[in-house]
Design a protein around this motif. Structure first.
Motif, PDB file in Angstrom:
ATOM      1  N   VAL A 204       0.849  -1.192   0.000  1.00 13.32           N
ATOM      2  CA  VAL A 204       0.000   0.000   0.000  1.00 13.32           C
ATOM      3  C   VAL A 204       0.882   1.239   0.000  1.00 13.32           C
ATOM      4  N   ILE A 205       0.645   2.129  -0.954  1.00  6.45           N
ATOM      5  CA  ILE A 205       1.489   3.305  -1.147  1.00  6.45           C
ATOM      6  C   ILE A 205       0.797   4.532  -0.576  1.00  6.45           C
ATOM      7  N   ILE A 206       1.520   5.249   0.283  1.00  5.84           N
ATOM      8  CA  ILE A 206       1.035   6.498   0.869  1.00  5.84           C
ATOM      9  C   ILE A 206       1.931   7.611   0.333  1.00  5.84           C
ATOM     10  N   ALA A 207       1.329   8.614  -0.311  1.00  9.22           N
ATOM     11  CA  ALA A 207       2.126   9.643  -0.982  1.00  9.22           C
ATOM     12  C   ALA A 207       1.670  11.035  -0.595  1.00  9.22           C
ATOM     13  N   SER A 208       2.598  11.961  -0.637  1.00  7.58           N
ATOM     14  CA  SER A 208       2.306  13.363  -0.332  1.00  7.58           C
ATOM     15  C   SER A 208       1.601  14.026  -1.508  1.00  7.58           C
TER      16      SER A 208
ATOM     17  N   MET B 181      10.722  20.529   9.953  1.00  9.33           N
ATOM     18  CA  MET B 181      10.400  20.756   8.548  1.00  9.33           C
ATOM     19  C   MET B 181       8.892  20.886   8.380  1.00  9.33           C
ATOM     20  N   SER B 182       8.498  21.501   7.271  1.00  8.29           N
ATOM     21  CA  SER B 182       7.090  21.635   6.922  1.00  8.29           C
ATOM     22  C   SER B 182       6.877  21.169   5.494  1.00  8.29           C
ATOM     23  N   GLY B 183       5.725  20.568   5.228  1.00  2.00           N
ATOM     24  CA  GLY B 183       5.396  20.116   3.880  1.00  2.00           C
ATOM     25  C   GLY B 183       4.480  18.913   3.931  1.00  2.00           C
ATOM     26  N   THR B 184       3.861  18.611   2.805  1.00  3.70           N
ATOM     27  CA  THR B 184       3.078  17.373   2.763  1.00  3.70           C
ATOM     28  C   THR B 184       3.995  16.162   2.877  1.00  3.70           C
TER      29      THR B 184
ATOM     30  N   VAL C  15      -3.348   4.767  -4.799  1.00  6.29           N
ATOM     31  CA  VAL C  15      -2.428   5.425  -3.871  1.00  6.29           C
ATOM     32  C   VAL C  15      -3.227   6.233  -2.853  1.00  6.29           C
ATOM     33  N   ILE C  16      -2.819   6.196  -1.596  1.00  7.04           N
ATOM     34  CA  ILE C  16      -3.441   7.007  -0.550  1.00  7.04           C
ATOM     35  C   ILE C  16      -2.721   8.348  -0.519  1.00  7.04           C
ATOM     36  N   ALA C  17      -3.406   9.410  -0.957  1.00  5.61           N
ATOM     37  CA  ALA C  17      -2.810  10.735  -1.079  1.00  5.61           C
ATOM     38  C   ALA C  17      -3.115  11.560   0.165  1.00  5.61           C
ATOM     39  N   VAL C  18      -2.085  12.203   0.715  1.00  6.46           N
ATOM     40  CA  VAL C  18      -2.193  12.872   2.012  1.00  6.46           C
ATOM     41  C   VAL C  18      -1.846  14.355   1.891  1.00  6.46           C
ATOM     42  N   GLY C  19      -2.745  15.203   2.390  1.00  3.22           N
ATOM     43  CA  GLY C  19      -2.499  16.632   2.482  1.00  3.22           C
ATOM     44  C   GLY C  19      -2.007  17.017   3.867  1.00  3.22           C
ATOM     45  N   ALA C  20      -1.687  18.319   4.052  1.00  4.77           N
ATOM     46  CA  ALA C  20      -1.064  18.774   5.298  1.00  4.77           C
ATOM     47  C   ALA C  20      -1.961  19.734   6.062  1.00  4.77           C
ATOM     48  N   THR C  21      -1.969  19.573   7.397  1.00  7.70           N
ATOM     49  CA  THR C  21      -2.651  20.496   8.304  1.00  7.70           C
ATOM     50  C   THR C  21      -1.643  21.056   9.296  1.00  7.70           C
ATOM     51  N   ASN C  22      -2.085  22.060  10.074  1.00  6.68           N
ATOM     52  CA  ASN C  22      -1.195  22.670  11.059  1.00  6.68           C
ATOM     53  C   ASN C  22      -1.711  22.459  12.478  1.00  6.68           C
ATOM     54  N   GLY C  23      -1.084  23.136  13.433  1.00  7.39           N
ATOM     55  CA  GLY C  23      -1.451  22.978  14.838  1.00  7.39           C
ATOM     56  C   GLY C  23      -2.812  23.540  15.195  1.00  7.39           C
ATOM     57  N   GLN C  24      -3.391  24.364  14.299  1.00  5.85           N
ATOM     58  CA  GLN C  24      -4.754  24.876  14.507  1.00  5.85           C
ATOM     59  C   GLN C  24      -5.794  23.990  13.830  1.00  5.85           C
ATOM     60  N   ASP C  25      -5.360  22.828  13.353  1.00  6.82           N
ATOM     61  CA  ASP C  25      -6.247  21.866  12.697  1.00  6.82           C
ATOM     62  C   ASP C  25      -6.861  22.450  11.434  1.00  6.82           C
TER      63      ASP C  25
END
Length: 707
Positions: A329-333, A396-399, A351-361
């Protein structure tokens, strides 16, 4: 031969000259179509995948790893064909009975690419595309609250999951394809041993980071640096950082804690200086797949891919499909453009595609959106392992930082049930995520929400306890495609014919390329019947198959399949003449010992190359023709292998081999060939007539009209 330095792609897709094309871009569309009444209703519809379609040599220089090509060849293909085109083979992998070649030529690459695409033994050929790490901003002035609190594991209730459930009894293997790993880091140690089982690299670290040289059989494997004096393959910290988010040891009083520290870790260095090639990245997946299918490891393996590029690759699509069908199973940014766009591998099916969130959700401004997104996870100001020594930590920051969080969560799930399928894993993640920013359902910015470790692991544990699991979202049996041609009342299966499968809407508009394969030429009961091919692990939906033979195109009827479908079958029907352009030995000694030709067949009126065959000494090309079509045939020698031959154009092969007659004394009822060495004035010939020729360095040209 060293690969040229690969430049970072910009965050936006504007730098690539991409075109939306029908299906697998490397194969050109036909000018004529034959099909059933259920042919898709649109003409040349757009594919979702964006393939690089170079219009010039400069396009290739700007948008590919220039000089490098990837080609897929069918059974029986002679790799000497590449040498004839001036290509050197840099590597070869074999998958599902087909060979994928990594090729190199230092100039005139576009012309060679087009010749490859016209060769009937090549299912597809494409430029090797650049891939980059999806890293964002490295923060050198670390926020002490981020260091001390590591907010991501609290926001997602990962700490609560650890406290409530601990880890399951299984120790899964997880893979990270990235810039390498600093496996001497203190957070990759477990007792007296390390958790990193393998540290593979496609670059020879002891030889100036040059790409690995293939063997004489073109086989190529990455170097494993575990057990050597080297303890760090990571030149940028990106790979160590993503690996730390997945599996850094927790509860050890040191540094940070990964989501799942009850795991074994395998690293592939496919990126150097933050960038790499399609061949190295997806070659890593192939290497993993080969290991999984040839060993006793039958459990599911999650793979983190915090990287991507703006162009799709047919080679990558098929490797991803093969991995998914074998429970990798592939998980990608998603990417860091901040735009709504496709980034690959995130946008590939399965592919399971993942986005990014921050500390404020909330979604981070740089996180790429799109209909292919699955879930989000924390990806802003993330603290994890670095590459500058055993106790180095970086933020670091990023997807790139959010994808490994989900990969760690998948590993956590596998400690409880090591045999979850990719479909079941995605179901768990999406059903148990938390909607954020006021969403009440799926959005293209956050998918099904930000992952919730406590809820997800709770659902897995509940199903394990109850001995139940979510149903698969994929077909349990393959879709079989038969390819047949009906001519003069006789239906014949077309063997060794490329087939391209597409997703379609119910009205027949193509929405996506799925896979390509080739029909069987074997009657072995263990294989698909002659003229047929099977496509496995498809999603429920509507599909259409397409074939292109010698410039004539045919579609299957639409077929809609569900999870309850059993052995679905569909046929691609051709109704056209098939002519053999056959060269064979005659009675002359040279024709049976030294002659080696290349057969090129063109449509006379358009000058379009229909097929180019160079599979043996004297070759036969099959051309599907329209009524009264005029063909031009060019026979040229391979290198200096000249001599006599016989030429026959007909719907069946010549009755005897070798054929009678010689150039000086043609067979009864036959004629002498080799009367023209120019395309401007080819020799006129007729079908079902034998011609005895003498091939020289000048090559021979013929013109024939088929009924």
């Amino acid at each position: 031969m060293s690969i040229p330095k690969i430049q970072h792609l910009t965050a936006f897709a504007t730098s690539l000259a991409l075109a939306l094309v029908l299906g697998c871009a490397p194969k050109s569309d036909a000018t004529q179509t034959t099909s059933s009444s259920a042919t898709p209703v649109t003409v040349n519809p757009a594919s979702q995948y964006q393939f690089l379609t170079p219009a010039s040599e400069n396009d290739l220089k700007q948008n590919s790893v220039y000089g490098y090509l990837i080609a897929k060849a069918g059974p029986g293909f002679n790799p000497a064909t590449f040498e004839h085109m001036g290509l050197s083979i840099q590597g070869k992998i074999s998958l599902n009975g087909f060979d994928y070649y990594h090729l190199y030529k230092d100039s005139n690459v576009l012309e060679t690419l087009q010749m490859l695409q016209a060769n009937p033994g090549v299912l597809f050929a494409e430029a090797d595309l650049p891939v980059k790490a999806d890293s964002g901003i490295t923060l050198n002035n670390l926020d002490p609250r981020a260091v001390s609190e590591e907010y991501s594991i609290y926001l997602t209730k990962t700490v609560d999951a650890w406290k409530t459930y601990g880890f399951g009894p299984n120790t899964p293997t997880v893979v990270d394809i990235d810039t390498g790993i600093n496996w001497a880091h203190e957070d990759f140690q477990k007792g007296s041993t390390g958790i990193v089982q393998h540290a593979y690299s496609w670059y020879d670290l002891a030889n100036g980071n040059k790409p690995i040289v293939p063997t004489t059989t073109y086989a190529i494997d990455p170097i494993d640096y575990i057990g050597t004096a080297t303890t760090n393959t990571d030149d940028e910290a990106h790979g160590s950082h993503t690996a730390g988010t997945i599996a850094a040891q927790g509860n050890n009083g040191k540094g940070v804690a990964g989501v799942c520290w009850n795991t074994n870790l395998v690293s592939y260095k496919g990126l150097l200086n933050g960038s790499g090639s399609t061949w190295a990245i997806y070659g890593s997946l192939y290497h993993l797949l080969r290991w999984k299918t040839t060993t006793a490891y039958n459990h599911t393996i999650p793979v983190n891919m915090s990287l991507g590029g703006s162009g799709a690759s047919a080679f990558a699509i098929e490797v991803v499909e093969a991995c998914t069908s074998n429970n990798i199973v592939i998980i990608a940014s998603m990417g860091n453009s901040g735009q709504n766009q496709a980034n690959y591998p995130a946008a590939y099916q399965g592919v399971i595609a993942v986005g990014a969130t921050n500390g404020q959700d909330k979604k981070v401004h740089f996180s790429t959106s799109g209909s292919h997104i699955s879930v989000t996870a924390p990806g802003f100001d993330i603290i994890s392992c670095g590459n500058q020594g055993p106790d180095d930590y970086e933020s670091m920051s990023g997807t790139s930082m959010s994808a490994p969080f989900v990969t760690g969560l998948v590993s956590y799930m596998l400690t409880w049930n090591p045999d979850l399928t990719p479909a079941q894993i995605r179901t768990y993640l999406e059903k148990n995520a938390d909607f954020i920013e006021g969403a009440t359902g799926f959005t293209e910015t956050n998918g099904w929400g930000r992952v919730n470790t406590l809820k997800t692991i709770g659902a897995v544990v509940a199903d394990v306890t109850a001995k139940t699991a979510p149903a698969s979202n994929y077909l349990n049996t393959p879709l079989r495609v038969n390819v047949q041609n009906t001519f003069n009342g006789t239906t014949t299966p077309l063997t060794n014919t490329p087939v391209y499968l597409y997703q379609s809407d119910p009205e027949g508009r193509i929405t996506n390329f799925v896979a390509s394969s080739v029909t069987s030429g074997d009657t072995d009961s263990l294989l698909a019947p002659a003229g047929s091919v099977d496509f496995n692990l498809l999603r429920p939906g509507t599909y259409v198959a397409r074939c292109n033979v010698s410039g004539i195109q045919a579609y299957s009827p639409l077929i809609t399949v569900t999870s309850a479908s059993t052995n679905p079958t569909v046929t691609v029907p051709f109704k056209a003449s098939v002519y053999n352009i056959q060269t064979l030995p005659d009675a002359a000694a040279s024709s049976q010992t030294t002659t080696d030709d290349i057969v090129n067949v063109y449509d006379f009126n358009s000058a379009k190359l229909l097929t180019s065959v160079d599979l043996g000494a004297l070759d036969t090309a099959k051309v599907m023709t329209a009524p009264n079509q005029v063909l031009m045939i060019n026979l040229k020698p391979y290198q200096t292998y000249i001599g006599e031959y016989a030429l026959w154009v007909g719907t069946s092969l010549y009755a005897t081999n070798p054929a009678p007659g010689t150039f000086a004394s043609p067979a009864a009822g036959g004629f002498a060939g080799s009367a023209s060495h120019s395309s401007a004035a080819p020799q006129n010939i007729t079908v079902n007539t034998l011609y005895n020729g003498n091939l020289t360095a000048a090559s021979d040209w013929y013109k024939v009209t088929v009924p």
